[in-house]
Write a protein that holds these residues in place. Structure first.
Motif, short mmCIF file in Angstrom:
data_model
loop_
_atom_site.label_atom_id
_atom_site.label_comp_id
_atom_site.label_asym_id
_atom_site.label_seq_id
_atom_site.Cartn_x
_atom_site.Cartn_y
_atom_site.Cartn_z
N GLN A 155 27.08 -37.63 17.70
CA GLN A 155 25.69 -37.91 17.37
C GLN A 155 24.75 -37.46 18.48
OE1 GLN A 155 24.65 -39.11 14.24
NE2 GLN A 155 22.85 -38.14 15.15
N LEU A 158 24.62 -33.61 18.21
CA LEU A 158 23.87 -33.23 17.00
C LEU A 158 22.37 -33.36 17.25
CD1 LEU A 158 26.06 -34.97 14.27
CD2 LEU A 158 25.53 -32.53 14.31
N ASP A 159 21.99 -34.45 17.88
CA ASP A 159 20.57 -34.67 18.17
C ASP A 159 20.03 -33.62 19.15
OD1 ASP A 159 20.62 -36.88 16.52
OD2 ASP A 159 20.76 -38.34 18.15
N SER A 162 19.59 -30.36 17.26
CA SER A 162 18.49 -30.49 16.31
C SER A 162 17.13 -30.44 17.02
CB SER A 162 18.62 -31.81 15.54
OG SER A 162 17.57 -31.98 14.64
N ARG A 169 20.71 -24.72 10.65
CA ARG A 169 21.74 -25.55 10.07
C ARG A 169 22.89 -25.63 11.06
NH1 ARG A 169 22.62 -29.71 6.91
NH2 ARG A 169 23.99 -29.41 5.14
N GLN A 170 23.41 -26.81 11.31
CA GLN A 170 24.53 -26.97 12.24
C GLN A 170 25.86 -27.01 11.48
OE1 GLN A 170 24.13 -29.75 15.61
NE2 GLN A 170 22.07 -30.21 14.85
N GLU A 206 28.82 -35.16 8.93
CA GLU A 206 28.16 -34.89 7.65
C GLU A 206 26.83 -35.61 7.48
OE1 GLU A 206 28.60 -32.90 5.24
OE2 GLU A 206 30.59 -32.05 5.53
N THR A 207 26.51 -36.53 8.39
CA THR A 207 25.20 -37.19 8.28
C THR A 207 24.06 -36.19 8.44
OG1 THR A 207 25.22 -37.71 10.66
CG2 THR A 207 26.11 -39.38 9.16
N SER A 208 24.29 -35.10 9.18
CA SER A 208 23.20 -34.15 9.41
C SER A 208 23.66 -32.71 9.56
CB SER A 208 22.42 -34.55 10.68
OG SER A 208 23.29 -34.62 11.80
N ALA A 209 24.96 -32.42 9.32
CA ALA A 209 25.47 -31.08 9.53
C ALA A 209 26.60 -30.80 8.55
CB ALA A 209 25.95 -30.92 10.98
#
Length: 343
Positions: A155, A158-159, A162, A169-170, A206-209
């Motif tokens: 997380q 990912l942040d 982003s 797109r990651q 999968e929450t954001s990528a």
């Protein structure tokens, strides 16, 4: 977790990297991936610093673990606490390749040299937990700490990506080399338990990528698919055809396959001819066993088989030139198949 769509913005035949790179200069590594990969892979550079090795990088910031100047790992088993927060310090030496790439990518995007998705990888909880056990941490504590640490670190990273590249797109691969021995006697976890742990890490992605799963080697394919990746990394080997039915169902639900077309052990090929023939032969065998040929082409990513950290930068250039050429041929066939189908 079942994938239900083809990952947005990831075209069939796009080439990217897997694992570490051999560069000792982080700036050179960042420019290398931006120049030579259709989907740039954020580099990890264990030859620049052992702290960038996958296990050491994952342990940085865990309570009870000290990563030394030269990548040595000291574990105080009495201080390991699965509930303790994980500190992600991107200024740490372990993340030099990561933060350097982000700096270069921001400039490249402003200059129009980089658009589209970005890929990176992080070690999975089974492999990290196994390393903690070997370091002397009791098994129950080791795997519980690994699960929590991987999810929190994912997380944080990912942040960070982003924030730096909000329009990209990651694609995040969970690296689980320990799964090669999943079905072997003496493996420290029951297969179902290991699969659930990997599935949890993929769900965190999968929450954001877009999630991917890579095992350096040929592990049990049904078990890997059961973990629920959107992208599955596979070496180009004849044994893969035995799982044709599983792969067809995976692609029917939108899954993509990252084909490790360039072997990274033994002599390194100098042209795309042999890797292309081997990939084509495997695809022919899969089609004979009922796999849709258009899906194979349109839902394919092209990579080296494993990481290149043990090689040299010049070899990395050669390997990725071959991967790019194979990817071009895959794209040409994918476009041709769309015309045939009237798409």
């Amino acid at each position: 977790m079942v994938t239900t769509r083809i990952s947005a913005g990831i075209s069939g035949g796009i080439a990217t990297g897997i694992g570490g790179l051999p560069h000792r200069d982080a700036d050179e590594a960042a420019e290398f991936v931006l120049r030579h990969m259709g989907m740039p892979a954020i580099p990890t550079l264990p030859r620049r610093s052992p702290a960038e090795g996958s296990i050491a990088q994952a342990m940085v910031g865990m309570q009870g673990i000290t990563v030394g100047q030269y990548g040595s790992i000291a574990v105080d088993r009495h201080k390991i606490d699965a509930l303790a927060p994980v500190v992600t310090d991107l200024t740490h030496d372990a993340f030099t390749g990561f933060r350097t790439f982000l700096s270069h990518a921001i400039i490249a995007r402003e200059e129009g040299r980089f658009t589209g998705p970005v890929k990176w990888q992080f070690v999975g909880p089974v492999t990290l937990g196994t390393a903690l056990v070997r370091a002397g941490v009791p098994m129950s504590e080791a795997f519980e700490a690994a699960v929590r640490s991987v999810r929190e670190r994912l997380q944080h990273l990912l942040d960070a990506v982003s924030t730096a590249l909000p329009d990209s797109r990651q694609v995040v691969f969970i690296e689980e080399p320990a799964l090669v021995e999943l079905m072997q006697p003496g493996f420290p976890l029951a297969p179902d338990t290991a699969i659930d742990m990997v599935s949890g890490a993929l769900a965190a992605v999968e929450t954001s990528a877009v999630s991917g799963l890579h095992v350096c080697g040929l592990a049990d394919i049904p078990s890997q698919l059961a973990a629920g990746p959107a992208i599955l990394s596979l070496p180009v080997r004849t044994e893969v055809a035995e799982s044709a039915g599983y792969l067809q169902r995976f692609m029917e639900h939108g899954g993509m396959i990252a084909w490790g077309v360039v072997p990274t052990s033994g002599p390194i090929t100098t042209s795309a001819e042999r890797p292309w023939r081997q990939l084509s032969a495997l695809w022919c065998e899969l089609v004979q066993r009922g796999v849709d040929p258009a899906m194979l082409r349109q839902q394919a990513i092209v990579t080296p088989e494993c990481g290149l950290a043990s090689h040299t930068p010049s070899v990395a250039v050669r390997v990725h030139a071959v991967a790019a050429e194979v990817g071009r041929r895959v794209r040409d066939q994918a476009i041709a198949s769309r015309w045939v189908l009237g798409a």
